[in-house]
Motif scaffolding. Structure first.
Motif, mmCIF file in Angstrom:
data_model
loop_
_atom_site.group_PDB
_atom_site.id
_atom_site.type_symbol
_atom_site.label_atom_id
_atom_site.label_comp_id
_atom_site.label_asym_id
_atom_site.label_seq_id
_atom_site.Cartn_x
_atom_site.Cartn_y
_atom_site.Cartn_z
ATOM 1 N N GLN A 184 5.749 0.113 -14.330
ATOM 2 C CA GLN A 184 4.984 0.894 -13.292
ATOM 3 C C GLN A 184 5.200 2.381 -13.970
ATOM 4 O OE1 GLN A 184 6.493 -0.356 -9.494
ATOM 5 N NE2 GLN A 184 4.662 -1.746 -9.553
ATOM 6 N N ALA A 186 5.194 3.566 -16.737
ATOM 7 C CA ALA A 186 4.758 3.674 -18.153
ATOM 8 C C ALA A 186 3.414 3.787 -17.888
ATOM 9 C CB ALA A 186 5.234 2.588 -19.029
ATOM 10 N N VAL B 48 -3.456 -3.297 -12.720
ATOM 11 C CA VAL B 48 -2.006 -2.999 -12.507
ATOM 12 C C VAL B 48 -1.777 -2.135 -11.033
ATOM 13 C CG1 VAL B 48 -0.016 -1.701 -13.576
ATOM 14 C CG2 VAL B 48 -1.505 -2.993 -14.980
ATOM 15 N N PHE B 49 -0.921 -2.260 -10.685
ATOM 16 C CA PHE B 49 -0.398 -1.696 -9.332
ATOM 17 C C PHE B 49 0.899 -1.024 -9.684
ATOM 18 C CE2 PHE B 49 -3.721 -4.277 -7.607
ATOM 19 C CZ PHE B 49 -4.112 -3.661 -6.529
ATOM 20 N N THR B 50 0.914 0.289 -9.343
ATOM 21 C CA THR B 50 1.886 1.008 -9.628
ATOM 22 C C THR B 50 2.321 1.719 -8.140
ATOM 23 O OG1 THR B 50 0.941 3.230 -10.143
ATOM 24 C CG2 THR B 50 1.604 1.351 -11.947
ATOM 25 N N ALA B 51 3.403 2.684 -8.004
ATOM 26 C CA ALA B 51 3.767 2.882 -6.791
ATOM 27 C C ALA B 51 2.932 3.838 -6.186
ATOM 28 C CB ALA B 51 5.058 3.992 -6.916
ATOM 29 N N SER B 53 -0.565 4.371 -7.688
ATOM 30 C CA SER B 53 -1.988 4.245 -8.279
ATOM 31 C C SER B 53 -2.093 2.895 -8.756
ATOM 32 C CB SER B 53 -1.891 5.271 -9.258
ATOM 33 O OG SER B 53 -0.894 5.073 -10.407
ATOM 34 N N ARG B 54 -3.242 2.696 -9.171
ATOM 35 C CA ARG B 54 -3.664 1.357 -9.552
ATOM 36 C C ARG B 54 -4.742 1.471 -10.870
ATOM 37 N NH1 ARG B 54 -6.310 -0.384 -3.772
ATOM 38 N NH2 ARG B 54 -7.606 -1.533 -5.097
ATOM 39 N N ILE B 55 -4.777 0.607 -11.582
ATOM 40 C CA ILE B 55 -5.474 0.862 -12.516
ATOM 41 C C ILE B 55 -5.934 -0.604 -13.289
ATOM 42 C CG2 ILE B 55 -3.474 1.248 -14.157
ATOM 43 C CD1 ILE B 55 -4.885 2.695 -16.296
ATOM 44 N N VAL B 57 -7.025 -2.751 -15.940
ATOM 45 C CA VAL B 57 -6.724 -2.699 -17.466
ATOM 46 C C VAL B 57 -7.688 -3.364 -18.496
ATOM 47 C CG1 VAL B 57 -4.396 -1.785 -17.209
ATOM 48 C CG2 VAL B 57 -4.728 -4.126 -17.081
ATOM 49 N N LEU B 125 6.491 -9.500 -12.485
ATOM 50 C CA LEU B 125 7.438 -9.434 -13.127
ATOM 51 C C LEU B 125 8.705 -9.108 -12.432
ATOM 52 C CD1 LEU B 125 8.291 -8.760 -16.228
ATOM 53 C CD2 LEU B 125 7.703 -6.310 -15.624
ATOM 54 N N GLU B 128 8.500 -9.299 -8.848
ATOM 55 C CA GLU B 128 7.773 -8.196 -7.999
ATOM 56 C C GLU B 128 6.356 -8.288 -8.495
ATOM 57 O OE1 GLU B 128 9.243 -4.248 -7.310
ATOM 58 O OE2 GLU B 128 11.267 -5.000 -7.968
ATOM 59 N N VAL B 129 5.299 -7.687 -7.507
ATOM 60 C CA VAL B 129 4.077 -7.731 -7.956
ATOM 61 C C VAL B 129 3.728 -6.632 -8.963
ATOM 62 C CG1 VAL B 129 1.325 -7.846 -7.485
ATOM 63 C CG2 VAL B 129 3.294 -8.917 -6.139
ATOM 64 N N ILE B 130 3.270 -6.755 -10.172
ATOM 65 C CA ILE B 130 3.050 -5.610 -10.973
ATOM 66 C C ILE B 130 1.407 -5.519 -11.075
ATOM 67 C CG2 ILE B 130 5.239 -5.453 -12.233
ATOM 68 C CD1 ILE B 130 3.420 -6.914 -14.803
ATOM 69 N N LEU B 162 1.572 -7.151 -20.551
ATOM 70 C CA LEU B 162 1.608 -5.935 -20.008
ATOM 71 C C LEU B 162 3.013 -5.019 -20.292
ATOM 72 C CD1 LEU B 162 0.282 -6.393 -16.434
ATOM 73 C CD2 LEU B 162 -0.859 -4.969 -18.336
ATOM 74 N N ALA B 175 2.407 3.730 -21.200
ATOM 75 C CA ALA B 175 1.856 2.656 -21.869
ATOM 76 C C ALA B 175 0.482 2.832 -22.614
ATOM 77 C CB ALA B 175 1.713 1.791 -20.511
#
Lengths: 254, 235
Positions: A184, A186, B48-51, B53-55, B57, B125, B128-130, B162, B175
């Motif tokens: 996340q 990265a 992709v979901f991060t703390a 944001s989301r993107i 890909v 992963l 957890e949902v990534i 990923l 990344a």
């Protein structure tokens, strides 16, 4: 064990798939996967007991998981005498059923009698395979004689397929060590660097390569992490001077 | 540089699908390949979901950017439910009563936008949902069991792809992203300055402009980067 489950059977089945396909966990363990597979079978199929046997490196089947102690004893007995529907399914790479344990078609009378005393009436053994690789057998015991219903056959096969894929995938990825947090971070880092580049190109009328150089130089000069600086740029908490004010850009004829 | 905590992906004999996907270009092509494997599906998108944001890909076919934009705008939808529940969400028919009750704002707009069926599969992963693999169809109807199994194969592969992107990226610069995905983010930064808005609003402006002009967002991004298209201050 209770898990939040959807009332929709299709979603419950799909949810079972997802938990089985989650192979990249650091605590992933094939035995645990097979235990979950057995649990999902008893939960989602019309069977009373389920168990899984997995082939070891020498190709010999070993007991991996059972839904209860009775199943465990029956499966262990099969392995001890080296005969039975589960071993047959493995060796012939095909579904093997004893549809009526009162009348076993083959030479498994002793095993059939033991299963009957525990209330089982039929056995269905599904090979766990992917293309030409067979990794083990999923064994299903039901209390009513007869074949598995078509729906259960398909569901059982689908669950076995996913568990097989998961196992094979895990074997190829066992040494993988990227964790969720790293992944996340990265992606977030790259995202905000790109945004910060866009902000600087617009603000200073420079190219994106020049913008990235500016970020890198400024970060190095102020001993900041590139990611932290990019974050400050995107939130507007830090503005960078135009590159011409800090460094004279050497003229590079093309 | 301190030692990278990310170890390289082991090479050698890997699952045939993962190996094939790696050879075909990795993350950026996974949606196109999944779509090819599922004849009834008209669109796919990997988000992709991060703390914070989301993107998106990777995308292929219909639905991707539009569904993502819609979900951000209305704050609901199958993809978001898949993130929260870590379970697949199968919306066979977004026009039916159950779907409209579950997603009162998303469902009717998704139908109007041309994807009345949407399926969201979490990519896990380490438990957890990534990310979420989203599938879209221009007609309602369930996803068959075979299609679900196939999708799961791809979602498991997507998790590995990923992590490849993390390994391939620099430790300082994050990344690896497909150039078109990176360019959308750069264009977002440009529009943030031009329109005086935050990143989410800028991204929304870009996507809405693309839908309004019936052009792919990637085309709009090219124009923004070339300064052929500018967004004025948002009042």
């Amino acid at each position: 064990m209770t898990t939040p489950s959807s009332p929709d059977p299709a979603e419950r089945l799909a949810a079972a798939f997802v938990t089985l396909a989650d192979t990249l966990r650091t605590d992933f363990d094939v035995i645990d996967l097979m235990r979950r597979l057995a649990g999902h079978c008893v939960d989602l199929l019309d069977v009373a007991g389920a168990g899984a046997m997995i082939a070891g490196p020498d190709g010999k089947l070993e007991l991996a998981a059972s839904s209860d102690d009775t199943m465990r004893a029956l499966e262990q007995y099969e392995l001890d005498i080296d005969a039975g529907p589960c071993l047959s399914a493995y060796h012939h790479n095909d579904i093997t059923e004893v549809r009526d344990l009162d009348h076993p078609e083959q030479h498994w009378t002793d095993l059939a009698a033991r299963a009957r005393t525990h209330g089982y009436a039929a056995v269905h053994a599904i090979p766990m395979r992917r293309e030409d690789q067979i990794i083990g057998v999923l064994n299903l015991y039901s209390t009513a004689p007869g074949p598995l219903s078509l729906v259960d056959q398909q569901r059982g096969q689908a669950l076995a397929d996913v568990a097989t894929i998961a196992t094979l995938q895990h074997r190829t990825l066992a040494a993988h060590a990227t964790h969720t947090g790293q992944l996340q971070t990265a992606f977030t880092t790259r995202l905000i660097i790109e945004q910060a580049k866009g902000i600087l190109t617009e603000r200073h009328s420079i190219t994106s390569n020049q913008a990235f150089d500016l970020i890198r130089r400024y970060a190095r000069h102020h001993q900041l992490k590139i990611a932290d600086l990019a974050h400050d740029i995107t939130t507007g908490t830090r503005t960078l001077p135009h590159p011409a004010q800090t460094h004279r850009k050497p003229h590079r004829p093309r | 540089m301190t030692a990278s905590p990310v170890s390289p992906v082991p090479t050698g004999p890997t699952g045939p699908l993962l190996a094939a996907l790696r050879e075909q270009g990795g993350t950026s092509t996974v949606c196109a390949w999944l779509m090819a494997a599922l004849p009834t599906i008209d669109g796919a998108a990997l988000t992709v979901f991060t703390a914070g944001s989301r993107i998106v890909v990777a995308t292929a076919g219909i639905g991707g950017d539009q569904a993502e934009d819609l979900q951000i705008t209305v704050g609901e939808g199958p993809c978001l439910d898949a993130v929260r529940s870590a379970q697949p969400v199968l919306a066979d028919d977004l026009a039916d009563a159950a779907a409209r009750q579950r997603w009162p704002r998303y469902a009717p707009q998704a139908v109007a936008a041309g994807f009345p069926a949407a399926f969201a599969f979490p990519v896990l992963l380490d438990g957890e949902v990534i990310a979420v693999m989203n599938l879209f169809r221009d007609t309602p109807g369930p996803l068959s069991r075979d299609e679900q199994t196939e999708t799961l194969l791809y979602t498991a592969a997507a998790a590995a792809l990923l992590t490849d992107d993390v390994t391939a990226g620099g430790s300082e610069t994050g990344a690896r992203l497909d150039p078109s995905v990176a360019h959308l983010q750069e264009a977002t930064g440009i529009v943030m300055v031009q329109a005086g808005v935050d990143a989410d609003a800028a991204l929304h402006l870009i996507r809405r402009y693309a839908f309004d002009h019936a052009r792919p967002p990637a085309d709009i991004v090219v124009d923004i980067l070339a300064r052929d298209l500018r967004f004025g201050p948002t009042p």
